[in-house]
Design a protein around this motif. Structure first.
Motif, PDB file in Angstrom:
ATOM      1  N   GLU A 179       0.864  -1.181   0.000  1.00 20.09           N
ATOM      2  CA  GLU A 179       0.000   0.000   0.000  1.00 20.09           C
ATOM      3  C   GLU A 179       0.902   1.232   0.000  1.00 20.09           C
ATOM      4  OE1 GLU A 179      -3.156  -0.180   2.829  1.00 20.09           O
ATOM      5  OE2 GLU A 179      -3.621  -2.274   2.354  1.00 20.09           O
ATOM      6  N   VAL A 185       1.294   7.848  -4.869  1.00 21.73           N
ATOM      7  CA  VAL A 185       0.376   7.416  -5.918  1.00 21.73           C
ATOM      8  C   VAL A 185       0.186   8.573  -6.904  1.00 21.73           C
ATOM      9  CG1 VAL A 185      -1.933   6.552  -6.441  1.00 21.73           C
ATOM     10  CG2 VAL A 185      -0.832   5.874  -4.308  1.00 21.73           C
ATOM     11  N   ARG A 187     -15.655   0.596  -3.798  1.00 18.45           N
ATOM     12  CA  ARG A 187     -14.970   1.855  -4.095  1.00 18.45           C
ATOM     13  C   ARG A 187     -13.450   1.688  -4.194  1.00 18.45           C
ATOM     14  NH1 ARG A 187     -18.975   3.713  -0.444  1.00 18.45           N
ATOM     15  NH2 ARG A 187     -17.485   3.891   1.278  1.00 18.45           N
ATOM     16  N   GLN A 188     -13.004   0.436  -4.174  1.00 17.00           N
ATOM     17  CA  GLN A 188     -11.580   0.193  -4.385  1.00 17.00           C
ATOM     18  C   GLN A 188     -11.198   0.721  -5.774  1.00 17.00           C
ATOM     19  OE1 GLN A 188     -13.957  -2.097  -3.477  1.00 17.00           O
ATOM     20  NE2 GLN A 188     -12.989  -3.904  -2.591  1.00 17.00           N
ATOM     21  N   ARG A 189     -10.074   1.405  -5.847  1.00 15.68           N
ATOM     22  CA  ARG A 189      -9.626   2.006  -7.099  1.00 15.68           C
ATOM     23  C   ARG A 189      -8.491   1.176  -7.685  1.00 15.68           C
ATOM     24  NH1 ARG A 189      -8.510   7.793  -4.554  1.00 15.68           N
ATOM     25  NH2 ARG A 189      -7.962   6.373  -2.831  1.00 15.68           N
ATOM     26  N   LYS A 190      -8.672   0.778  -8.934  1.00 17.20           N
ATOM     27  CA  LYS A 190      -7.726  -0.131  -9.569  1.00 17.20           C
ATOM     28  C   LYS A 190      -7.387   0.361 -10.974  1.00 17.20           C
ATOM     29  CE  LYS A 190      -8.504  -3.269  -6.208  1.00 17.20           C
ATOM     30  NZ  LYS A 190      -7.508  -3.800  -5.285  1.00 17.20           N
ATOM     31  N   TYR A 198      -7.417   5.043 -13.773  1.00 16.03           N
ATOM     32  CA  TYR A 198      -7.882   3.975 -12.894  1.00 16.03           C
ATOM     33  C   TYR A 198      -9.391   4.087 -12.806  1.00 16.03           C
ATOM     34  CZ  TYR A 198      -7.959   7.725  -9.380  1.00 16.03           C
ATOM     35  OH  TYR A 198      -8.195   8.896  -8.710  1.00 16.03           O
ATOM     36  N   GLU A 232     -13.009   2.759 -10.265  1.00 17.19           N
ATOM     37  CA  GLU A 232     -13.519   2.047  -9.098  1.00 17.19           C
ATOM     38  C   GLU A 232     -14.084   0.705  -9.536  1.00 17.19           C
ATOM     39  OE1 GLU A 232     -16.346   4.149  -6.771  1.00 17.19           O
ATOM     40  OE2 GLU A 232     -14.900   5.646  -6.058  1.00 17.19           O
ATOM     41  N   ASP A 247     -13.040  -1.418   3.158  1.00 17.22           N
ATOM     42  CA  ASP A 247     -12.404  -0.773   2.012  1.00 17.22           C
ATOM     43  C   ASP A 247     -11.521  -1.709   1.210  1.00 17.22           C
ATOM     44  OD1 ASP A 247     -10.332  -1.117   3.776  1.00 17.22           O
ATOM     45  OD2 ASP A 247      -9.614   0.965   3.699  1.00 17.22           O
ATOM     46  N   ARG A 248     -11.581  -3.025   1.519  1.00 16.17           N
ATOM     47  CA  ARG A 248     -10.809  -4.001   0.751  1.00 16.17           C
ATOM     48  C   ARG A 248     -11.531  -5.336   0.792  1.00 16.17           C
ATOM     49  NH1 ARG A 248      -5.637  -2.630   3.228  1.00 16.17           N
ATOM     50  NH2 ARG A 248      -6.855  -0.787   3.774  1.00 16.17           N
ATOM     51  N   ASN A 303      -5.128  -4.311  -2.035  1.00 10.55           N
ATOM     52  CA  ASN A 303      -4.780  -2.900  -1.976  1.00 10.55           C
ATOM     53  C   ASN A 303      -5.964  -2.065  -2.455  1.00 10.55           C
ATOM     54  OD1 ASN A 303      -3.688  -0.329  -2.241  1.00 10.55           O
ATOM     55  ND2 ASN A 303      -1.796  -1.030  -3.209  1.00 10.55           N
ATOM     56  N   PHE A 345      -6.108   0.930  -3.418  1.00 13.33           N
ATOM     57  CA  PHE A 345      -5.794   1.905  -4.466  1.00 13.33           C
ATOM     58  C   PHE A 345      -4.498   1.501  -5.161  1.00 13.33           C
ATOM     59  CE2 PHE A 345      -5.112   6.735  -5.432  1.00 13.33           C
ATOM     60  CZ  PHE A 345      -5.471   6.510  -6.757  1.00 13.33           C
TER      61      PHE A 345
END
Length: 318
Positions: free
Chosen positions: A126, A130, A206-209, A242, A244, A268-269, A275, A277
Motif C-alpha cells: 500500500e 500514488v 470503491r476500491q480504485r484499480k 484507474y 472504481e 475498504d478491501r 490494496n 488503491f
C-alpha cells in the motif's frame, strides 16, 4: 530471438507466444497445464517455429534440458492467486520464488543471457506515493504473492550482477483481454450467469484499480526489449487512468443489459492484501515511445465479450 516461454499456455503467455511467432521468432513453450489451457496454443501448435514442451518449472533438470539452444527466457509461469494466498503459503514460495531460481539456474547451465520477468505492482504494497513510480520507497509487503515476486526480482538482479545476464522486469497492474481466466471480470461474469438479479461484491466497491490490455502489455515488453539496454531494466506497466470496482460493474452490467442488486461485504478491501488503491506511474516506459491503445473500459468490455464466447473457460475453472 530463439525464445523460451514459461507459462506458455496461460493468459499472457499464450498471447506472447502468438506475437513472437508472428514476428518470426522460434519459440519453445513450457507449461505443466496446471492452470494453462491447450486450446490457447491451438494456433501456435500449427506453426513450424513452435515447439511445446510439457514440464514443470520446479523440475530443474527437465527444464534445463529443453531450454538448450534458446537465447532469451520469458518467465511468465507463476501462481497468481493473491486472494487465497494465506490458505497455501508454500505455493507462492515454490511456484514464484523457487521457480524463478530454477529458471535462472537453467539459463546459467545453457548460457542463456537474457530474461524477461513478469512481476507485479503488488510488490509496492500500500504505497504512500500514488501514482507509484519504480523508485518508490518499499513499504511493508501485504501479500505472499507480492513478497514472492519481489524475491524473484532480487534473484534476477543478483544473477545479472554475478553471472553477466541481462534482465527486464515488468511490474504489471491487472491484465485484461482475450484468454483472461481469473480476476474480477471473470468472477462477476460467472456470478451474473448464475444469478443475474444479484451480484456479490467484496469490499465496498470503491476500491480504485488500474488495468491494462494484454496486447498493450506485450507491446510494452517489446518496446523495452528494443530500447532499454541496462543490465537490469525495471518498468511499471499500466494505463494513465484507474477506475472504481463500481465503475467496472456498471460497464459490465450495462453491456449485458442486466440490473442486479449489489450486495457488498463491506470495508475498504475485499481480502487481506487487497490494496484499495493501485495506480502505477508508467512514465518510464512511456518515455521509450510506448503508450496503451485501449482504455480500461474498452479492456473490460472486450474481456467480457471474449468470456461470453468462451464459456468453457468458466466451466473449467469451477
Amino acid at each position: 530471438m530463439h525464445a523460451f516461454v514459461t507459462g506458455a499456455a496461460g493468459f499472457i503467455g499464450s498471447n506472447l507466444v502468438d506475437r513472437l511467432l508472428e514476428q518470426g521468432h522460434p519459440v519453445v513453450g513450457y507449461d505443466n497445464f496446471s492452470t494453462g489451457f491447450r486450446p490457447f496454443l491451438q494456433s501456435a501448435s500449427t506453426h513450424a517455429n513452435f515447439r511445446l514442451c510439457e514440464g514443470d518449472v520446479l523440475d530443474l533438470e527437465g527444464m534445463t534440458r529443453v531450454m538448450r539452444g534458446t537465447d532469451i527466457v520469458f518467465h511468465l509461469a507463476a501462481n497468481a492467486d493473491v486472494r487465497f494466498g494465506l490458505q497455501h503459503p508454500r505455493k507462492d514460495l515454490e511456484q514464484n520464488t523457487i521457480a524463478t531460481f530454477n529458471v535462472l539456474e537453467a539459463m546459467r547451465a545453457n548460457a542463456v543471457g537474457r530474461i524477461v520477468f513478469s512481476s507485479t505492482g503488488s510488490i509496492y504494497g500500500e504505497a504512500d506515493i500514488v501514482p507509484t513510480p519504480e523508485n518508490a520507497p518499499f513499504p511493508v509487503q501485504t501479500s505472499l504473492y507480492g513478497a514472492s515476486k519481489l524475491a524473484g526480482e532480487g534473484l534476477i538482479e543478483a544473477y545479472c550482477e554475478g553471472f553477466g545476464m541481462r534482465g527486464w522486469i515488468f511490474r504489471f497492474v491487472s491484465i485484461l483481454g482475450p484468454r483472461y481466466t481469473h480476476g474480477h471480470v471473470f468472477d462477476f461474469y460467472a456470478q451474473l450467469l448464475d444469478h443475474p438479479s444479484r451480484l456479490d461484491v467484496l469490499g465496498n466497491g470503491r476500491q480504485r484499480k488500474s488495468y491494462l490490455h494484454v496486447q498493450d502489455c506485450i507491446d510494452a515488453m517489446g518496446c523495452a526489449l528494443r530500447m532499454a539496454e541496462n543490465k537490469v531494466n525495471v518498468f511499471n506497466l499500466g494505463t494513465d487512468e484507474y477506475c472504481e470496482v463500481n465503475d467496472s460493474i456498471g460497464w459490465m452490467t450495462g453491456h449485458l443489459g442486466v440490473k442486479p442488486a449489489l450486495a457488498y461485504s463491506g470495508g475498504d478491501r475485499g481480502w487481506v492484501g487487497d490494496n484499495p488503491f493501485i495506480f502505477l506511474d508508467a512514465s518510464r516506459i512511456r518515455a521509450l515511445g510506448w503508450k496503451p491503445k485501449y482504455s480500461i473500459r474498452e479492456s473490460v468490455i472486450e474481456t467480457l465479450d471474449w468470456l461470453s464466447k468462451n464459456q468453457w473457460v468458466l466451466v473449467s475453472r469451477r
